[in-house]
Design a protein around this motif. Structure first.
Motif, PDB file in Angstrom:
ATOM      1  N   GLN A 103       3.929  15.096 -14.337  1.00  0.00           N
ATOM      2  CA  GLN A 103       3.057  15.399 -13.203  1.00  0.00           C
ATOM      3  C   GLN A 103       2.735  14.158 -12.372  1.00  0.00           C
ATOM      4  N   LEU A 104       3.010  12.981 -12.939  1.00  0.00           N
ATOM      5  CA  LEU A 104       2.766  11.737 -12.210  1.00  0.00           C
ATOM      6  C   LEU A 104       4.019  11.208 -11.512  1.00  0.00           C
ATOM      7  N   VAL A 105       5.122  11.948 -11.599  1.00  0.00           N
ATOM      8  CA  VAL A 105       6.370  11.516 -10.963  1.00  0.00           C
ATOM      9  C   VAL A 105       6.186  11.198  -9.474  1.00  0.00           C
ATOM     10  N   PRO A 106       5.396  11.976  -8.711  1.00  0.00           N
ATOM     11  CA  PRO A 106       5.232  11.648  -7.284  1.00  0.00           C
ATOM     12  C   PRO A 106       4.664  10.260  -7.016  1.00  0.00           C
ATOM     13  N   LEU A 107       4.005   9.669  -7.990  1.00  0.00           N
ATOM     14  CA  LEU A 107       3.470   8.319  -7.796  1.00  0.00           C
ATOM     15  C   LEU A 107       4.538   7.247  -7.957  1.00  0.00           C
ATOM     16  N   GLY A 108       5.675   7.642  -8.544  1.00  0.00           N
ATOM     17  CA  GLY A 108       6.826   6.752  -8.635  1.00  0.00           C
ATOM     18  C   GLY A 108       6.507   5.394  -9.211  1.00  0.00           C
ATOM     19  N   ASP A 109       7.009   4.351  -8.538  1.00  0.00           N
ATOM     20  CA  ASP A 109       6.852   2.995  -9.066  1.00  0.00           C
ATOM     21  C   ASP A 109       5.479   2.396  -8.767  1.00  0.00           C
ATOM     22  N   ARG A 110       4.540   3.213  -8.258  1.00  0.00           N
ATOM     23  CA  ARG A 110       3.185   2.725  -8.021  1.00  0.00           C
ATOM     24  C   ARG A 110       2.348   2.706  -9.305  1.00  0.00           C
ATOM     25  N   LEU A 111       2.851   3.323 -10.360  1.00  0.00           N
ATOM     26  CA  LEU A 111       2.045   3.471 -11.564  1.00  0.00           C
ATOM     27  C   LEU A 111       1.567   2.122 -12.122  1.00  0.00           C
ATOM     28  N   THR A 112       2.446   1.121 -12.112  1.00  0.00           N
ATOM     29  CA  THR A 112       2.053  -0.181 -12.653  1.00  0.00           C
ATOM     30  C   THR A 112       0.934  -0.794 -11.836  1.00  0.00           C
ATOM     31  N   ALA A 113       1.034  -0.735 -10.523  1.00  0.00           N
ATOM     32  CA  ALA A 113      -0.014  -1.296  -9.658  1.00  0.00           C
ATOM     33  C   ALA A 113      -1.313  -0.521  -9.817  1.00  0.00           C
ATOM     34  N   LEU A 114      -1.226   0.809  -9.913  1.00  0.00           N
ATOM     35  CA  LEU A 114      -2.424   1.622 -10.093  1.00  0.00           C
ATOM     36  C   LEU A 114      -3.111   1.290 -11.419  1.00  0.00           C
ATOM     37  N   THR A 115      -2.303   1.149 -12.446  1.00  0.00           N
ATOM     38  CA  THR A 115      -2.851   0.807 -13.757  1.00  0.00           C
ATOM     39  C   THR A 115      -3.547  -0.545 -13.714  1.00  0.00           C
ATOM     40  N   ASP A 116      -2.932  -1.506 -13.064  1.00  0.00           N
ATOM     41  CA  ASP A 116      -3.518  -2.846 -12.981  1.00  0.00           C
ATOM     42  C   ASP A 116      -4.886  -2.806 -12.301  1.00  0.00           C
ATOM     43  N   VAL A 117      -5.018  -2.004 -11.248  1.00  0.00           N
ATOM     44  CA  VAL A 117      -6.299  -1.919 -10.541  1.00  0.00           C
ATOM     45  C   VAL A 117      -7.369  -1.311 -11.445  1.00  0.00           C
ATOM     46  N   VAL A 118      -7.023  -0.220 -12.122  1.00  0.00           N
ATOM     47  CA  VAL A 118      -8.001   0.443 -12.992  1.00  0.00           C
ATOM     48  C   VAL A 118      -8.447  -0.497 -14.107  1.00  0.00           C
ATOM     49  N   LEU A 119      -7.504  -1.154 -14.760  1.00  0.00           N
ATOM     50  CA  LEU A 119      -7.860  -2.031 -15.879  1.00  0.00           C
ATOM     51  C   LEU A 119      -8.667  -3.234 -15.404  1.00  0.00           C
ATOM     52  N   ALA A 120      -8.306  -3.786 -14.258  1.00  0.00           N
ATOM     53  CA  ALA A 120      -9.052  -4.927 -13.732  1.00  0.00           C
ATOM     54  C   ALA A 120     -10.468  -4.516 -13.343  1.00  0.00           C
ATOM     55  N   THR A 121     -10.604  -3.342 -12.764  1.00  0.00           N
ATOM     56  CA  THR A 121     -11.927  -2.845 -12.367  1.00  0.00           C
ATOM     57  C   THR A 121     -12.818  -2.672 -13.585  1.00  0.00           C
ATOM     58  N   LEU A 122     -12.288  -2.083 -14.649  1.00  0.00           N
ATOM     59  CA  LEU A 122     -13.090  -1.833 -15.846  1.00  0.00           C
ATOM     60  C   LEU A 122     -13.361  -3.114 -16.629  1.00  0.00           C
ATOM     61  N   ALA A 123     -12.456  -4.080 -16.535  1.00  0.00           N
ATOM     62  CA  ALA A 123     -12.704  -5.367 -17.192  1.00  0.00           C
ATOM     63  C   ALA A 123     -13.853  -6.100 -16.519  1.00  0.00           C
ATOM     64  N   GLU A 124     -13.917  -5.969 -15.204  1.00  0.00           N
ATOM     65  CA  GLU A 124     -14.977  -6.646 -14.444  1.00  0.00           C
ATOM     66  C   GLU A 124     -16.301  -5.888 -14.539  1.00  0.00           C
ATOM     67  N   SER A 125     -16.220  -4.558 -14.523  1.00  0.00           N
ATOM     68  CA  SER A 125     -17.438  -3.753 -14.495  1.00  0.00           C
ATOM     69  C   SER A 125     -17.184  -2.448 -15.245  1.00  0.00           C
ATOM     70  N   PRO A 126     -17.492  -2.388 -16.531  1.00  0.00           N
ATOM     71  CA  PRO A 126     -17.188  -1.192 -17.317  1.00  0.00           C
ATOM     72  C   PRO A 126     -18.116  -0.022 -16.979  1.00  0.00           C
TER      73      PRO A 126
END
Length: 361
Positions: A103-126
């Motif tokens: 179901q995430l296929v439409p996001l294509g190669d953006r998955l790595t960048a999206l993941t990085d943003v989410v993890l960085a956001t939660l690391a800074e402010s959980p």
């Protein structure tokens, strides 16, 4: 000779509905995982299995991180104890992830960048809500639909990158898994299969190997490997051309409580597939509305549909009878409604609908 009703009654004990335990942590640890899409209904599913139901019990565990509300076993939320979260994820996710990734296929190669943003956001402010994560992604140029963000979060939960954070004003939040689960228990695959079989058949038994395969999204081959290692600590019997596994011994007959008002996603229904009929739920569930209805059980059998509506002062239970009920069966449902209303700190109100009446749940 055992009957389907005997099996259903037995499960009331295994699942602590007829043998409540001290608190929510004992419930979640014992059942291993409790399906939890609807926070309010699933919180009652945990509380009703305790001796003194209190909303603060589970809420405190979720706030502390002792219990997580995260995606595990199947592509849906479950309550799971922090001690069990990692090994259970590692054991079951490989057969769940393809459903999410497709179901995430439409996001294509953006998955790595999206993941990085989410993890960085939660690391800074959980302890960020989904809306706050969406805002953080949008601020980095990534606009996602609500469904896409939900799937992305589910994928990261299955990879044990994130999990539930401290709830805020009753709203689900996310945090880094490593922050919430500091010293996760680790099991190799064979150990995990044995642990899974032992814990499931103890807490859900009597049940079949196909029930466990469904519940944990595993192959029968894997279930049988685990069962081979756990069999010496379990007992079994044959019924209706199936082998049922359970903890040693058989519980004594219970006198109370006889009635239970549960969501249809409760473990008493959702914890099985191969042997669900023990609940005698066919008449209720034939309408194909599993996620929108509830069940009124008396003595382990579904005798009515149930819909729960909350207002500021009262909780109304619409009870649609599937057949004519005996006075003692209605009393059991009344008692169950009073227990739930007391937990919610609301006044109980029952609306009875006779079999065949129009409308209702």
């Amino acid at each position: 000779m055992l009957t389907d009703r005997d099996i259903a009654r037995w499960r009331l004990h295994s699942q602590h509905l007829a043998a409540p335990v001290d608190g929510a942590e004992d419930v979640v640890r014992s059942l291993l995982a409790v399906q939890a899409e609807n926070p309010s209904q699933s919180a009652w599913a945990v509380a009703t299995r305790t001796r003194h139901p209190s909303p603060a019990d589970l809420a405190g565990l979720l706030a502390s991180g002792r219990v997580l509300r995260t995606h595990v076993l199947r592509p849906t939320w479950h309550y799971v104890h922090a001690d069990d979260a990692l090994w259970l994820l590692e054991l079951t996710r490989d057969r769940v992830l393809p459903t999410v990734d497709q179901q995430l296929v439409p996001l294509g190669d953006r998955l790595t960048a999206l993941t990085d943003v989410v993890l960085a956001t939660l690391a800074e402010s959980p302890d960020r809500t989904r809306t706050e994560l969406a805002d953080a992604l949008a601020g980095c140029g990534h606009e996602l639909t609500g469904m896409q963000l939900m799937l992305l979060a589910g994928r990261l939960e299955l990879h044990a990158e994130i999990c539930s954070g401290v709830p805020r004003d009753g709203e689900h939040t996310y945090a880094l898994f490593s922050d919430r689960v500091g010293a996760p228990q680790r099991l190799d695959r064979d150990e995990a299969l044995v642990e899974l079989a032992l814990r499931y058949f103890t807490s859900h038994g009597p049940a079949t190997e196909r029930d466990l395969a469904y519940w944990a999204t595993l192959t029968l081959t894997d279930v049988r490997r685990g069962l081979a290692g756990a069999a010496e600590r379990l007992d079994s019997f044959d019924h209706d051309d199936r082998t049922y596994w359970h903890a040693p011994g058989r519980p004594a007959a219970s006198v109370s409580p006889k009635g239970h008002l549960l969501q249809v996603l409760d473990e008493m229904y959702r914890g099985y597939q191969d042997s669900r009929w023990a609940l005698d739920a066919d008449r209720l569930l034939s309408r194909g509305r599993e996620t929108t209805i509830g069940m009124a059980l008396v003595d382990g059998q579904v005798v009515a549909g149930m819909k729960r509506t909350l207002t500021a002062r009262a909780v109304t239970f619409e009870i649609r009878k599937l057949r004519r009920l005996a006075p003692e069966e209605e009393d059991a449902i009344q008692d169950a409604a009073v227990r739930c209303a007391r937990y919610l700190e609301l006044a109980p109100r029952l609306v009875w609908q006779e079999p065949g009446s129009p409308g209702g749940v």
